[in-house]
Scaffold this active site. Structure first.
Site, PDB file in Angstrom:
ATOM      1  CG  PHE A 186      -7.543  28.351 -24.638  1.00  0.00           C
ATOM      2  CD1 PHE A 186      -7.730  27.047 -24.309  1.00  0.00           C
ATOM      3  CD2 PHE A 186      -5.891  28.596 -24.817  1.00  0.00           C
ATOM      4  CE1 PHE A 186      -6.731  26.210 -24.171  1.00  0.00           C
ATOM      5  CE2 PHE A 186      -4.979  27.432 -24.653  1.00  0.00           C
ATOM      6  CZ  PHE A 186      -5.318  26.178 -24.442  1.00  0.00           C
ATOM      7  CD  GLN A 207       3.140  32.489 -25.157  1.00  0.00           C
ATOM      8  OE1 GLN A 207       2.642  31.351 -25.941  1.00  0.00           O
ATOM      9  NE2 GLN A 207       2.137  33.284 -25.321  1.00  0.00           N
ATOM     10  CG  HIS A 227       2.152  27.915 -20.716  1.00  0.00           C
ATOM     11  ND1 HIS A 227       1.608  27.788 -19.372  1.00  0.00           N
ATOM     12  CD2 HIS A 227       1.427  27.787 -21.717  1.00  0.00           C
ATOM     13  CE1 HIS A 227       0.392  27.304 -19.771  1.00  0.00           C
ATOM     14  NE2 HIS A 227       0.117  27.191 -21.088  1.00  0.00           N
ATOM     15  CG  LEU A 249       1.994  22.958 -21.305  1.00  0.00           C
ATOM     16  CD1 LEU A 249       2.107  24.759 -20.912  1.00  0.00           C
ATOM     17  CD2 LEU A 249       1.868  22.885 -22.619  1.00  0.00           C
ATOM     18  CD  GLU A 255      -3.914  30.143 -21.949  1.00  0.00           C
ATOM     19  OE1 GLU A 255      -2.634  30.286 -21.955  1.00  0.00           O
ATOM     20  OE2 GLU A 255      -4.743  30.602 -22.920  1.00  0.00           O
ATOM     21  NE  ARG A 272      -0.508  30.277 -23.406  1.00  0.00           N
ATOM     22  CZ  ARG A 272      -0.455  29.458 -24.187  1.00  0.00           C
ATOM     23  NH1 ARG A 272       0.555  29.290 -24.947  1.00  0.00           N
ATOM     24  NH2 ARG A 272      -1.212  28.141 -24.315  1.00  0.00           N
ATOM     25  CG  HIS A 318       5.053  27.313 -23.932  1.00  0.00           C
ATOM     26  ND1 HIS A 318       4.772  26.035 -23.880  1.00  0.00           N
ATOM     27  CD2 HIS A 318       3.574  27.864 -24.589  1.00  0.00           C
ATOM     28  CE1 HIS A 318       3.659  25.518 -24.329  1.00  0.00           C
ATOM     29  NE2 HIS A 318       3.057  26.585 -24.760  1.00  0.00           N
ATOM     30  NE  ARG A 338       1.940  30.343 -29.335  1.00  0.00           N
ATOM     31  CZ  ARG A 338       1.228  29.509 -28.494  1.00  0.00           C
ATOM     32  NH1 ARG A 338      -0.019  29.113 -28.786  1.00  0.00           N
ATOM     33  NH2 ARG A 338       1.705  28.776 -27.578  1.00  0.00           N
TER      34      ARG A 338
END
Lengths: 247, 580
Positions: B111, B225, B227, B237, B240, B282, B350, B385
Site C-alpha cells: 500500500f 485527505q 484520495h 473510490l 489504492e 496520497r 476522502h 494518513r
C-alpha cells in the site's frame, strides 16, 4: 452532455397525514448517466423536500436504497435511467410494511438475521496469541460468495414464499447461516440448524430462484437454501433411519 | 450504563470489547443508521498490521510518522502498530474472510507509503467485511442493545462530566433521553462538507459536532485527505490497492508523471516498488495531479479533468480476484472496463485526519466522554494518513475507548443530578421543536448546503491560499448565521428526512468552519495542508496540533498543543525510491 426529462411516479405515504398510500408524479430534468437515486435526490433538493427514502454509499455496498423500480426489487443507486425509457414507478420494497414513503420497517429481517446465529462458533477455540486459523483459498472459496450479502433485502421482496408466509426465515438469513456452516473454522452448524431446519426455516422455500436473480451482489441464496435442505434431509435420515450412528 | 453514539467499525468494536470485559454493563448502541449501513462498509483496500517475518513494528511506525509529516503523536503510533496484529487476528477469529496465501495463512498486499507488505485485505471489500464481521459478532451479546435510526442531537453535560445524550427516534419523531455514566462517540467523518467526495450521504460530521458543541476541541481539522483515484462521474473510490497490485497513473501523453514530482525514477510496469511512484503517499499523489492539471497535461472528460489509472497489464484474472468491486463500479458508473481500458480518475475528498481531540486512551478532555474512529483525532494520522491505517485505527482505538470507559466507570463518580440532566434534555428538545415549527424563514437546507460545498471546494482544497481561506471563513460564518433562518417544509414526525438533513447541515457547517479557520491559522505547508503563500514546512512554529474551540455565535478560537515526539525527529519525506 445529454439531459432528459424523466417522469417519476413515486409512492407516497405518511402515516400521520395519509389514510392510504398514493402515487405522486414528478417530472425532472436528469443527466443521461444518472441512476434512479440521483433522480430522487434531485427531486428532494429542487422539488419536494418532504420525500423520504434511505440511502448512503451510492456504490451498491451499504444496502440502504433497496426499492421496487418498475415492479422489480433494485438498488436505486445501481438502477440506471438509461435502462428505463418510459415513466419510472418507484415503490417501497415489497413484502415489508411501509414506515413512510419509500422507507420500510425492517424489524422482521433484523430479528431473523440474529436468530440464525450469524457469527463464528469456533470448532476449536484459540487465543489471539496463538495466531490466525489457517484457511486455504479453496476453503475460503466454499463460503466466500455468501459473505457478500449486503442485507439489502431485495431477495425478500422477490421471494414468493416470504410474501405468503411471513414467518419464513427467508433467503438472506439462511444464506448467512450457510455461510458460517461452510466455514472451515466453524463448528456451529448444529446450533444454527434448530432455526433453519424448523417449520419456518428452509422447508418453506419452493425453489423458484427469484432470490438469486435479484441479488445485486451475485450471491446465490437459492443454492444455499438447496444445500441446507439436502443436509437437513440427510440429518433426518441419520437420526430416524440410522439410529445406530449415534451409538 | 454506557452509551455509544455512532455505529461503524469503531463503535461496534468498542461495544464488543465492553460486552466481553464487563458482561454486567448495559450498553446502548445509538446510531442514525442500521449498523451494516455505516460507511466503514465502503473501505476497500485493507487494514495495516505487521505480520510477515521481513517486516517490523519499527518499519510500520516510521512509515506512519513520516507519512504523517511528523504531526503524529508518536506514543499513539507506537500503540497502534503494537496492537494492530492482535486486532486483525482477533477479527480473523471472529470469521472475517481475509484473503489467503496458498498455505492458508493471511495474505497481505503493498500500500502507498508503506515499506513492506502489511495490508490485510478481503479482496477489495475489506471495510465491508470488517463491518459485517463486527456487526454479526455483536449479535451474540445480549448486553448490547441497539437503537437503530436514532439521531443523536446533544450530549448531556452536568457537573463537568458527560452523563448521556438526547436522540431523535426517526421512526416516531420522538426525542429520547439516554442517561449514562459514560459515552463513546464513534460518529465517522465529515466528507460531505465537500461536493466531490467518496463519502456516503451519512458522513456529515455529526459525532464531531456533538463533542465540539459540548466544549471538546476539534484537533487538526485543516488536514483533509484527497484520495487520488476517484471516478470523475460520481466520486466513487477506486482503492489504492489498484496501484498496490501494480496499476499505474498516466497523464494525457501516456507518461507516468509521478516521476516528475519527486516520486521517481520510474519503476518497471506491473512491478510496484514500495514507497515510490504509484506507491507514494496520497497527499503527494493528489498534489502531483493538481500540478499536471495546471500544466495542461490532464485528460478532459465530461465531468472535468482527469488522469488515467491503467490496470490493463494486470490481466482479467488478477482484476477479478483482487479488485472485483473496482471492475464493477468502473463499468457501472464510468462505462469503462479496467481489463480493456485505462480508467479516468481524479483526486476526491476522502478522509478527515482531524477530529475530536482525544489522548492516547481515546479519552476527551471532558470527563466521561471518549471518541474513536474517523471522528476522533488521537492522533496517529498526523498531516496525512497512510492508506490502510484507518481500519486498523478504528479497531485498536475502538477497543481502547472501551477499556478506558470501563476504567472510568470503575473509579465511580456518584449518581447524576436527574433534575439538571432533565432540564438539559428539555432544552435540547425545545431547540429541535423550534427548528421544526419555525415559519417565515428565508433559507433552505439544500440552498445553504450547496453554498457551503462550493466554498469548501473553492478554498479548502488540495492547495490553499490565505486570501481564499479568509474568504471561506467569512462565507462560513455568514452561512452559520443564515442557518438560524432556515425553514423546514416537512413538519411531521415519522422519518422526517427534511429535519434530519437540516440537523446534518448544522453539523457540517460547524465542522467546515473549524476546517477553514484552522487552515487559515496554519501558515505553513505540511502533508495534506498545502498553502501556496507558505509553501514550506515550518517546524519552528507549527510542529503543533491545532485545537479549534467552539463558539456558538463566533468563529472558533484556535490554540495549539505540542506534538508528542518519542524517537523520530522531523526529517525529509523521501519517496524518490533512492532509499530502497
Amino acid at each position: 452532455m445529454s439531459e432528459r426529462q424523466v417522469e417519476l411516479e413515486v409512492l407516497r405515504y405518511n402515516p400521520e397525514t395519509d389514510s392510504e398510500p398514493r402515487f405522486q408524479r414528478y417530472s425532472v430534468s436528469c443527466r443521461e448517466e444518472w441512476v434512479v437515486l440521483d433522480a430522487l435526490n434531485h427531486v428532494k433538493e429542487t422539488v419536494d423536500p418532504t420525500l423520504s427514502y434511505r440511502w448512503s454509499c451510492h456504490m451498491a455496498v451499504c444496502g440502504s436504497c433497496g426499492m421496487m423500480i418498475n415492479g422489480e426489487p433494485k438498488l436505486a443507486c445501481k438502477s440506471f435511467l438509461r435502462d428505463h425509457p418510459g415513466v419510472i414507478r418507484v415503490e417501497p420494497l415489497a413484502h415489508f410494511p411501509i414506515e413512510r414513503d419509500l422507507v420500510t420497517v425492517i424489524d422482521d429481517f433484523m430479528a431473523k438475521l440474529a436468530r440464525v446465529k450469524p457469527y463464528l462458533i469456533p470448532k476449536q477455540a484459540k487465543s489471539v496469541e496463538e495466531g490466525e486459523y489457517l484457511q486455504t483459498p479453496a476453503e475460503l472459496k466454499r463460503y466466500k460468495q455468501y459473505t457478500l450479502c449486503i442485507n439489502c433485502m431485495l431477495c425478500y421482496a422477490a421471494c414468493p414464499e416470504y410474501g405468503l408466509i411471513p414467518k419464513f426465515i427467508g433467503p438472506a438469513a439462511i444464506s448467512m447461516a450457510h455461510r458460517y456452516n461452510q466455514d472451515s473454522r466453524d463448528g456451529g452448524r448444529a446450533a444454527r440448524q434448530e432455526e433453519i431446519a424448523a417449520g419456518e426455516g428452509v422447508w418453506d422455500c419452493s425453489f423458484t430462484g427469484a432470490c438469486s436473480e435479484v441479488c445485486p451482489e451475485h450471491v446465490d441464496p437459492a443454492s444455499a437454501l438447496q444445500q441446507v435442505k439436502i443436509k437437513s434431509t440427510v440429518d433426518w435420515y441419520k437420526e430416524h433411519l440410522m439410529p445406530w450412528l449415534k451409538k | 450504563m454506557l452509551r455509544l453514539s455512532g455505529r461503524g467499525g469503531a463503535g461496534l468494536r468498542a461495544a464488543i470489547a465492553l460486552a466481553e470485559s464487563s458482561p454486567g454493563l448495559r450498553i446502548a448502541l445509538i446510531s442514525k443508521v442500521y449498523p451494516m449501513r455505516s460507511h466503514t462498509c465502503a473501505a476497500e483496500g485493507g487494514a495495516a498490521g505487521v505480520i510477515k517475518s521481513d517486516d517490523s513494528l519499527e518499519h510500520h511506525f516510521n512509515d506512519t510518522v513520516g507519512g504523517g509529516d511528523w504531526l503524529c503523536d508518536q506514543d499513539a503510533v507506537d500503540y497502534l502498530v503494537q496492537q494492530a496484529p492482535r486486532e486483525l487476528i482477533q477479527l480473523e477469529h471472529w470469521g472475517c474472510p481475509w484473503s489467503r496465501e496458498p498455505n492458508g495463512s493471511v495474505a497481505v498486499r503493498p500500500f502507498g507509503g508503506m515499506k513492506k507488505q502489511r495490508t490485510w485485505f478481503a479482496a477489495d471489500k475489506s471495510g465491508f467485511h470488517i463491518l459485517h464481521t463486527l456487526f454479526q459478532t455483536s449479535l451474540q451479546f445480549p448486553s448490547i442493545q441497539r437503537f437503530d435510526e436514532y439521531y443523536a442531537t446533544d450530549l448531556l453535560v452536568d457537573d463537568g462530566r458527560c452523563q448521556g445524550l438526547t436522540a431523535i427516534e426517526m421512526r416516531s419523531g420522538q426525542m429520547r433521553h439516554f442517561h449514562a455514566r459514560a459515552v463513546i462517540v464513534a460518529g465517522g467523518g465529515a466528507g460531505r462538507m465537500f461536493p466531490f467526495t467518496t463519502n456516503g450521504a451519512i458522513k456529515t460530521g455529526d459525532g464531531m459536532a456533538l463533542a465540539y458543541r459540548a466544549g471538546v476541541p476539534l484537533k487538526d481539522m485543516e488536514f483533509v485527505q484527497y484520495h487520488p483515484t476517484g471516478l470523475p462521474s460520481t466520486g466513487t473510490l477506486l482503492t489504492e490497492a489498484c496501484r498496490g497490485e501494480g496499476g499505474v497513473l498516466l497523464n494525457k501523453n501516456g507518461r507516468r508523471f509521478l516521476q516528475d514530482y519527486g516520486m521517481g525514477p520510474e519503476t518497471p510496469l506491473g512491478k510496484p516498488v514500495f514507497k515510490t511512484m504509484e506507491l507514494g503517499p496520497r497527499d503527494r499523489v493528489s498534489q502531483a495531479f493538481w500540478h499536471e492539471q495546471k500544466k495542461g497535461n490532464t485528460v478532459p472528460t465530461q465531468w472535468g479533468e482527469a488522469m488515467l489509472l491503467d490496470m490493463r497489464h494486470l490481466g482479467e484474472k488478477t482484476i477479478n480476484e483482487r479488485l472485483p468491486l473496482v471492475r464493477d463500479v468502473s463499468i457501472s458508473y464510468m462505462g469503462v472496463d479496467p481489463v480493456t481500458d485505462a480508467v479516468p480518475v481524479r483526486p476526491v475528498v476522502h478522509y478527515m485526519m482531524g477530529g475530536i481531540h482525544t489522548d492516547i486512551r481515546a479519552a476527551t478532555p471532558l470527563a466521561g466522554l471518549f471518541a474513536a474512529g474517523e471522528c476522533a483525532c488521537v492522533s496517529i494520522n498526523g498531516a496525512n494518513r497512510l492508506g490502510s491505517n484507518s481500519l486498523t485505527e478504528l479497531l485498536v482505538f475502538g477497543r481502547r475507548a472501551a477499556m478506558s470507559a470501563v476504567g472510568y466507570l470503575e473509579c465511580g463518580r456518584g449518581a447524576g443530578n436527574d433534575g439538571a440532566l432533565g432540564a438539559l434534555a428539555d432544552a435540547a428538545q425545545a431547540r429541535i421543536r423550534a427548528l421544526i415549527q419555525r415559519s417565515g424563514g428565508k433559507e433552505s437546507v439544500a440552498g445553504l448546503r450547496k453554498e457551503m460545498m462550493q466554498t469548501m471546494e473553492q478554498h479548502a482544497g488540495i492547495y490553499r491560499t490565505g486570501e481564499g481561506l479568509a474568504e471561506a471563513c467569512g462565507k462560513l460564518a455568514d452561512l452559520r448565521r443564515r442557518y438560524a433562518a432556515i425553514e423546514l417544509h416537512d413538519r411531521t414526525n415519522v422519518y422526517n428526512t427534511d429535519l434530519l438533513q437540516a440537523l446534518e447541515l448544522g453539523s457540517m457547517l460547524d465542522c467546515a468552519e473549524a476546517v477553514a479557520v484552522s487552515a487559515l491559522a496554519r501558515k505553513e505547508s505540511r502533508g495534506a495542508h498545502q498553502r501556496l503563500d507558505f509553501p514550506e514546512r515550518d517546524d519552528k512554529n507549527f510542529l503543533r496540533h491545532s485545537l479549534a474551540a467552539f463558539n456558538p455565535s463566533a468563529p472558533p478560537r484556535v490554540d495549539y498543543r505540542d506534538v508528542v515526539i518519542t524517537k523520530s525527529q522531523p526529517g525529509v519525506r523521501d519517496y524518490s525510491g533512492g532509499h530502497q
